[in-house]
Design a protein around this motif. Structure first.
Motif, PDB file in Angstrom:
ATOM      1  N   ILE A   1       0.884  -1.268   0.022  1.00 28.62           N
ATOM      2  CA  ILE A   1       0.082  -0.029   0.215  1.00 28.62           C
ATOM      3  C   ILE A   1       0.911   0.996   0.029  1.00 28.62           C
ATOM      4  O   ILE A   1       2.144   1.332   0.538  1.00 28.62           O
ATOM      5  CB  ILE A   1      -1.056   0.010   1.223  1.00 28.62           C
ATOM      6  N   TYR A   2       0.210   2.316  -0.487  1.00 25.85           N
ATOM      7  CA  TYR A   2       1.113   3.654  -0.633  1.00 25.85           C
ATOM      8  C   TYR A   2       1.477   4.112   0.715  1.00 25.85           C
ATOM      9  O   TYR A   2       0.679   4.018   1.698  1.00 25.85           O
ATOM     10  CB  TYR A   2       0.274   4.567  -1.226  1.00 25.85           C
ATOM     11  N   SER A   3       2.826   4.555   0.942  1.00 24.98           N
ATOM     12  CA  SER A   3       3.217   5.427   1.935  1.00 24.98           C
ATOM     13  C   SER A   3       4.080   6.677   1.327  1.00 24.98           C
ATOM     14  O   SER A   3       4.875   6.521   0.553  1.00 24.98           O
ATOM     15  CB  SER A   3       4.104   4.310   2.919  1.00 24.98           C
ATOM     16  N   ALA A   4       3.813   8.022   2.105  1.00 23.24           N
ATOM     17  CA  ALA A   4       4.737   8.885   1.543  1.00 23.24           C
ATOM     18  C   ALA A   4       6.087   8.932   1.892  1.00 23.24           C
ATOM     19  O   ALA A   4       6.773   9.707   1.302  1.00 23.24           O
ATOM     20  CB  ALA A   4       3.603  10.114   2.274  1.00 23.24           C
ATOM     21  N   SER A   5       6.648   7.960   2.746  1.00 22.84           N
ATOM     22  CA  SER A   5       7.623   7.752   3.078  1.00 22.84           C
ATOM     23  C   SER A   5       8.433   7.259   2.168  1.00 22.84           C
ATOM     24  O   SER A   5       9.897   7.090   2.273  1.00 22.84           O
ATOM     25  CB  SER A   5       7.997   7.124   4.432  1.00 22.84           C
ATOM     26  N   GLU A   6       7.925   6.567   0.930  1.00 22.58           N
ATOM     27  CA  GLU A   6       8.582   5.873  -0.064  1.00 22.58           C
ATOM     28  C   GLU A   6       8.611   6.545  -1.253  1.00 22.58           C
ATOM     29  O   GLU A   6       7.532   7.126  -1.441  1.00 22.58           O
ATOM     30  CB  GLU A   6       7.957   4.517   0.092  1.00 22.58           C
ATOM     31  N   PHE A   7       9.530   6.191  -2.202  1.00 24.04           N
ATOM     32  CA  PHE A   7       9.465   6.771  -3.740  1.00 24.04           C
ATOM     33  C   PHE A   7       8.506   5.837  -4.618  1.00 24.04           C
ATOM     34  O   PHE A   7       8.572   4.552  -4.522  1.00 24.04           O
ATOM     35  CB  PHE A   7      10.649   6.719  -4.325  1.00 24.04           C
ATOM     36  N   TRP A   8       7.682   6.420  -5.305  1.00 25.37           N
ATOM     37  CA  TRP A   8       6.618   5.685  -5.983  1.00 25.37           C
ATOM     38  C   TRP A   8       6.922   6.345  -7.573  1.00 25.37           C
ATOM     39  O   TRP A   8       7.080   7.520  -7.742  1.00 25.37           O
ATOM     40  CB  TRP A   8       5.221   5.854  -5.705  1.00 25.37           C
ATOM     41  N   ILE A   9       6.439   5.506  -8.479  1.00 29.06           N
ATOM     42  CA  ILE A   9       6.397   6.204 -10.047  1.00 29.06           C
ATOM     43  C   ILE A   9       5.177   5.335 -10.629  1.00 29.06           C
ATOM     44  O   ILE A   9       4.947   4.239 -10.306  1.00 29.06           O
ATOM     45  CB  ILE A   9       7.748   5.882 -10.521  1.00 29.06           C
ATOM     46  N   GLY A  10       4.504   6.020 -11.392  1.00 26.88           N
ATOM     47  CA  GLY A  10       3.187   5.860 -12.076  1.00 26.88           C
ATOM     48  C   GLY A  10       3.560   5.360 -13.761  1.00 26.88           C
ATOM     49  O   GLY A  10       4.213   6.233 -14.361  1.00 26.88           O
ATOM     50  N   CYS A  11       3.017   4.297 -14.008  1.00 25.01           N
ATOM     51  CA  CYS A  11       3.004   3.946 -15.479  1.00 25.01           C
ATOM     52  C   CYS A  11       2.129   4.719 -16.468  1.00 25.01           C
ATOM     53  O   CYS A  11       1.000   4.876 -16.092  1.00 25.01           O
ATOM     54  CB  CYS A  11       3.046   2.468 -15.844  1.00 25.01           C
ATOM     55  N   ASP A  12       2.724   5.643 -17.317  1.00 31.38           N
ATOM     56  CA  ASP A  12       2.029   6.676 -18.282  1.00 31.38           C
ATOM     57  C   ASP A  12       1.194   5.609 -19.329  1.00 31.38           C
ATOM     58  O   ASP A  12       0.299   6.129 -19.886  1.00 31.38           O
ATOM     59  CB  ASP A  12       2.965   7.378 -18.972  1.00 31.38           C
ATOM     60  N   ILE A  13       1.446   4.142 -19.327  1.00 35.60           N
ATOM     61  CA  ILE A  13       0.514   3.231 -20.096  1.00 35.60           C
ATOM     62  C   ILE A  13      -0.691   2.796 -19.568  1.00 35.60           C
ATOM     63  O   ILE A  13      -1.832   3.265 -19.867  1.00 35.60           O
ATOM     64  CB  ILE A  13       1.453   2.373 -21.026  1.00 35.60           C
ATOM     65  N   CYS A  14      -0.553   1.875 -18.619  1.00 37.12           N
ATOM     66  CA  CYS A  14      -1.433   1.313 -17.804  1.00 37.12           C
ATOM     67  C   CYS A  14      -2.144   2.118 -16.470  1.00 37.12           C
ATOM     68  O   CYS A  14      -2.800   1.807 -15.795  1.00 37.12           O
ATOM     69  CB  CYS A  14      -1.091  -0.110 -17.384  1.00 37.12           C
ATOM     70  N   GLU A  15      -1.409   3.204 -16.131  1.00 38.42           N
ATOM     71  CA  GLU A  15      -1.636   4.096 -14.975  1.00 38.42           C
ATOM     72  C   GLU A  15      -1.762   3.460 -13.781  1.00 38.42           C
ATOM     73  O   GLU A  15      -2.075   3.701 -12.736  1.00 38.42           O
ATOM     74  CB  GLU A  15      -3.052   4.567 -15.494  1.00 38.42           C
ATOM     75  N   ARG A  16      -0.745   2.285 -13.612  1.00 37.72           N
ATOM     76  CA  ARG A  16      -0.467   1.593 -12.170  1.00 37.72           C
ATOM     77  C   ARG A  16       0.445   2.328 -11.426  1.00 37.72           C
ATOM     78  O   ARG A  16       1.215   2.854 -12.413  1.00 37.72           O
ATOM     79  CB  ARG A  16      -0.422   0.065 -12.416  1.00 37.72           C
ATOM     80  N   TRP A  17       0.759   2.294 -10.146  1.00 37.19           N
ATOM     81  CA  TRP A  17       1.744   2.929  -9.657  1.00 37.19           C
ATOM     82  C   TRP A  17       2.607   1.618  -8.793  1.00 37.19           C
ATOM     83  O   TRP A  17       2.167   0.498  -8.577  1.00 37.19           O
ATOM     84  CB  TRP A  17       0.989   3.695  -8.307  1.00 37.19           C
ATOM     85  N   PHE A  18       4.022   2.068  -8.766  1.00 33.91           N
ATOM     86  CA  PHE A  18       4.815   1.003  -8.229  1.00 33.91           C
ATOM     87  C   PHE A  18       5.742   1.612  -7.447  1.00 33.91           C
ATOM     88  O   PHE A  18       6.330   3.037  -7.407  1.00 33.91           O
ATOM     89  CB  PHE A  18       5.574   0.699  -9.423  1.00 33.91           C
ATOM     90  N   HIS A  19       6.328   0.968  -6.366  1.00 37.48           N
ATOM     91  CA  HIS A  19       7.492   1.331  -5.503  1.00 37.48           C
ATOM     92  C   HIS A  19       8.640   1.435  -6.459  1.00 37.48           C
ATOM     93  O   HIS A  19       8.877   0.575  -7.247  1.00 37.48           O
ATOM     94  CB  HIS A  19       7.850   0.137  -4.537  1.00 37.48           C
ATOM     95  N   GLY A  20       9.382   2.503  -6.579  1.00 34.22           N
ATOM     96  CA  GLY A  20      10.647   2.641  -7.167  1.00 34.22           C
ATOM     97  C   GLY A  20      11.644   1.494  -7.361  1.00 34.22           C
ATOM     98  O   GLY A  20      12.167   1.065  -7.978  1.00 34.22           O
ATOM     99  N   LYS A  21      11.670   0.941  -5.880  1.00 34.30           N
ATOM    100  CA  LYS A  21      12.669  -0.084  -5.468  1.00 34.30           C
ATOM    101  C   LYS A  21      11.910  -1.448  -6.336  1.00 34.30           C
ATOM    102  O   LYS A  21      12.921  -2.220  -6.822  1.00 34.30           O
ATOM    103  CB  LYS A  21      12.764  -0.526  -4.012  1.00 34.30           C
ATOM    104  N   CYS A  22      10.643  -1.375  -6.569  1.00 35.61           N
ATOM    105  CA  CYS A  22      10.102  -2.780  -7.255  1.00 35.61           C
ATOM    106  C   CYS A  22      10.405  -2.904  -8.616  1.00 35.61           C
ATOM    107  O   CYS A  22      10.498  -3.870  -9.428  1.00 35.61           O
ATOM    108  CB  CYS A  22       8.584  -2.754  -6.877  1.00 35.61           C
ATOM    109  N   VAL A  23      10.584  -1.451  -9.238  1.00 34.38           N
ATOM    110  CA  VAL A  23      10.799  -1.603 -10.730  1.00 34.38           C
ATOM    111  C   VAL A  23      12.117  -1.037 -11.025  1.00 34.38           C
ATOM    112  O   VAL A  23      12.472  -0.574 -12.073  1.00 34.38           O
ATOM    113  CB  VAL A  23       9.837  -0.720 -11.237  1.00 34.38           C
ATOM    114  N   ARG A  24      13.033  -0.908 -10.053  1.00 32.62           N
ATOM    115  CA  ARG A  24      14.309  -0.447 -10.051  1.00 32.62           C
ATOM    116  C   ARG A  24      14.582   1.027 -10.661  1.00 32.62           C
ATOM    117  O   ARG A  24      15.506   1.388 -11.466  1.00 32.62           O
ATOM    118  CB  ARG A  24      15.249  -1.481 -10.712  1.00 32.62           C
ATOM    119  N   ILE A  25      13.864   2.101 -10.142  1.00 34.94           N
ATOM    120  CA  ILE A  25      13.891   3.171 -10.650  1.00 34.94           C
ATOM    121  C   ILE A  25      14.209   4.382  -9.335  1.00 34.94           C
ATOM    122  O   ILE A  25      13.501   4.120  -8.395  1.00 34.94           O
ATOM    123  CB  ILE A  25      12.304   3.813 -11.214  1.00 34.94           C
ATOM    124  N   THR A  26      15.331   4.997  -9.244  1.00 35.88           N
ATOM    125  CA  THR A  26      15.458   5.769  -8.282  1.00 35.88           C
ATOM    126  C   THR A  26      14.841   7.414  -8.586  1.00 35.88           C
ATOM    127  O   THR A  26      14.629   7.614  -9.579  1.00 35.88           O
ATOM    128  CB  THR A  26      16.964   5.875  -8.104  1.00 35.88           C
TER     129      THR A  26
END
Length: 246
Positions: free
Chosen positions: A198-223
């Motif tokens: 679940i979302y937490s403001a203490s973590e970095f997240w990024i959203g996909c511009d294609i499917c519009e889902r959100w991901f932990h940066g660490k889960c998709v290896r994006i800093t």
């Protein structure tokens, strides 16, 4: 919901691709409703103090939490048994995700139970029709994400614009303390498309511009630093899909 089930008469069972697909779509709609708009009622029905319970989607688009069929073997494949026993032993979002995945498996098993007499080409056409829908799990995650944005549309947009100087959909880490609680509430029903967290403001997240889902940066290896240079982010699933089509 009622706690008893009667098997469907053999004469009423779907026998064509179109009829089986219609049956599948109705059952799917019922399960999606149970895990999204009716989720609080569903959660309450799954009392761990009760006997083994199952979640059923009905062909008319309704859902019910009931005891499993008494017939052995049952008239139709049965959904996961005893979903209520794990309710209090797991985080709510994790438990709902588990129920959603089992519900997807059950939907397919019922559809192909009906489809057994069909030809290979007919079963292929049936699966193609079914696969045009997002599955129950995908619908649940998408609805949670969508509801989080629509109910709190004022706050996320400025945050995205601040971080999206280059149109990336990253959510910055290290926001002001006054904003953290507000953002947690705004995204309280947003789940990571990879791990289901679940979302937490203490973590970095990024959203996909294609499917519009959100991901932990660490889960998709994006800093955060890397996100600053991304104009349009594509998650691993969307990137893989494009490669396959090419």
């Amino acid at each position: 919901m009622e706690m008893a089930r009667a098997p469907a008469p053999a004469s009423s069972r779907p026998r064509t691709v179109e009829a089986i697909y219609k049956d599948f779509a109705g059952r799917r709609d019922g399960l999606v409703r149970a895990l999204t708009s009716d989720v609080d009622d569903f959660y309450d029905f799954c009392d761990p103090e009760k006997e083994n319970l199952c979640l059923y989607g009905n062909a008319d688009g309704s859902w019910e939490v009931s005891l499993p069929a008494e017939e052995v073997p049952p008239e139709l494949p049965e959904p996961a048994l005893g979903i209520n026993f794990a309710r209090n032993g797991m985080h709510r979002r994790d438990w709902l995700s588990l129920v959603a995945v089992h519900s997807d498996s059950w939907l397919l098993s019922v559809a192909f139970f009906f489809a057994a007499p069909l030809s290979a080409n007919e079963r292929k056409r049936l699966f193609s029709l079914i696969n045009d829908h997002p599955n129950v799990y995908e619908s649940m995650v998408a609805r949670k994400h969508s509801s989080g944005k629509s109910r709190h549309s004022s706050k996320p947009k400025p945050r995205r614009e601040d971080v999206h100087a280059k149109n990336s959909r990253a959510v910055a880490r290290g926001a002001e303390e006054d904003d953290d609680d507000d953002e947690d509430e705004e995204h309280s029903e947003t789940f990571c498309g990879t791990c289901g967290g679940i979302y937490s403001a203490s973590e970095f997240w990024i959203g996909c511009d294609i499917c519009e889902r959100w991901f932990h940066g660490k889960c998709v290896r994006i800093t955060p630093a890397k996100a600053e240079h991304i104009k349009h982010y594509k998650c691993p699933n969307c990137s893989s899909s494009k490669k396959i089509r090419q």
